[in-house]
Design a protein around this motif. Structure first.
Motif, short mmCIF file in Angstrom:
data_model
loop_
_atom_site.label_atom_id
_atom_site.label_comp_id
_atom_site.label_asym_id
_atom_site.label_seq_id
_atom_site.Cartn_x
_atom_site.Cartn_y
_atom_site.Cartn_z
N ASP A 121 0.83 -1.21 0.00
CA ASP A 121 0.00 0.00 0.00
C ASP A 121 0.86 1.26 0.00
OD1 ASP A 121 -2.18 -1.63 0.06
OD2 ASP A 121 -2.78 -1.15 2.12
N ILE A 122 1.94 1.22 0.73
CA ILE A 122 2.80 2.40 0.84
C ILE A 122 3.48 2.69 -0.50
CG2 ILE A 122 4.86 3.35 1.97
CD1 ILE A 122 2.31 2.90 3.78
N VAL A 123 3.94 1.62 -1.16
CA VAL A 123 4.58 1.83 -2.47
C VAL A 123 3.56 2.40 -3.46
CG1 VAL A 123 5.71 0.67 -4.41
CG2 VAL A 123 6.36 0.11 -2.05
N ALA A 124 2.33 1.89 -3.41
CA ALA A 124 1.29 2.43 -4.29
C ALA A 124 1.04 3.90 -4.00
CB ALA A 124 0.00 1.62 -4.13
N ARG A 125 1.04 4.25 -2.71
CA ARG A 125 0.83 5.66 -2.34
C ARG A 125 1.98 6.54 -2.86
NH1 ARG A 125 0.67 8.42 3.75
NH2 ARG A 125 0.77 10.52 2.92
N LEU A 126 3.21 6.07 -2.71
CA LEU A 126 4.36 6.84 -3.18
C LEU A 126 4.30 7.06 -4.69
CD1 LEU A 126 7.14 5.15 -1.01
CD2 LEU A 126 6.52 7.58 -0.93
N VAL A 127 3.94 6.00 -5.41
CA VAL A 127 3.88 6.11 -6.88
C VAL A 127 2.76 7.09 -7.28
CG1 VAL A 127 3.35 4.83 -8.99
CG2 VAL A 127 4.88 3.83 -7.28
N ALA A 128 1.62 6.99 -6.61
CA ALA A 128 0.48 7.88 -6.92
C ALA A 128 0.86 9.34 -6.64
CB ALA A 128 -0.74 7.48 -6.13
N GLU A 129 1.54 9.58 -5.54
CA GLU A 129 1.93 10.96 -5.20
C GLU A 129 2.97 11.49 -6.18
OE1 GLU A 129 0.89 10.63 -0.44
OE2 GLU A 129 2.99 10.87 -1.04
N ALA A 130 3.87 10.62 -6.65
CA ALA A 130 4.87 11.08 -7.62
C ALA A 130 4.19 11.43 -8.93
CB ALA A 130 5.91 9.98 -7.84
N ALA A 131 3.18 10.65 -9.30
CA ALA A 131 2.49 10.89 -10.57
C ALA A 131 1.67 12.18 -10.50
CB ALA A 131 1.57 9.71 -10.88
N ALA A 132 1.24 12.56 -9.30
CA ALA A 132 0.39 13.74 -9.13
C ALA A 132 1.20 15.04 -9.18
CB ALA A 132 -0.36 13.64 -7.81
N VAL A 133 2.52 14.95 -9.06
CA VAL A 133 3.37 16.16 -9.03
C VAL A 133 3.51 16.75 -10.42
CG1 VAL A 133 5.69 17.04 -8.56
CG2 VAL A 133 4.60 15.44 -6.97
#
Ligand SMILES: Nc1nc2c([nH]c(=O)n2[C@@H]2O[C@H](COP(=O)(O)OP(=O)(O)OP(=O)(O)O)[C@@H](O)[C@H]2O)c(=O)[nH]1
Ligand SMILES: [Mg+2]
Length: 133
Positions: A121-133
């Motif tokens: 879940d944490i890796v998915a959150r990190l990837v999603a936040e990077a994509a949102a930048v």
């Protein structure tokens, strides 16, 4: 069942890359990629354990870490609570001080399946936040 509290460092450089280390072939979750860290001792806060573990495992002196998330996971033989920190300030250059392979990976290019299940879940959150930048 044993229940471990674990402090984990998501070490991020100014290029937006994250430092990963490979777990030893003889350890729990052998050969998976991880964020460096380890067990919180009885006399420590999560933050103190983080600083100590990153010193031991990567050689850096942490100067800036902030709590990021918590993850609870039941492995067949073990329960873990992971205390994740984002680490953006340190002295020295992280390396696999215990001989473990290491690599820097762009945050948006992290792959959940390379990590233990507790990290997904944490890796998915990190990837999603990077994509949102
Ligand atoms: N360091 C770290 N441990 C993790 C991650 N994800 C995860 O499930 N774990 C689990 O957390 C548990 C404790 O971590 P660890 O093995 O690094 O603990 P440690 O450095 O104190 O190990 P030691 O017993 O060799 O001193 C292990 O069962 C490990 O599989 C992660 O991203 N980083
Ligand atoms: Mg460790």
């Amino acid at each position: 069942m044993k229940h471990l509290q674990v402090a984990v460092g998501i070490i991020r450089n100014d290029r937006g890359e994250i430092f990963l280390a490979q777990r030893p072939s003889t350890s729990h979750m052998a050969n998976m990629w991880e964020f460096p860290g380890g067990k919180i001792e009885a006399n420590e806060t999560a933050q103190q354990a983080l600083v100590r573990e990153l010193q031991e495992e990567t050689g850096i002196e942490v100067t800036d870490a902030r709590p990021y998330d918590l993850a609870d996971h039941h492995y067949p033989d073990l329960r873990v609570t992971l205390h994740f920190f984002i680490v953006e300030g340190w002295q020295g250059e992280p390396y696999g001080r215990e001989g473990q392979p290491q690599r820097w990976v762009e945050q948006k290019a992290l792959v959940a399946d390379e990590f233990p299940p507790a990290n997904h879940d944490i890796v998915a959150r990190l990837v999603a936040e990077a994509a949102a930048v």
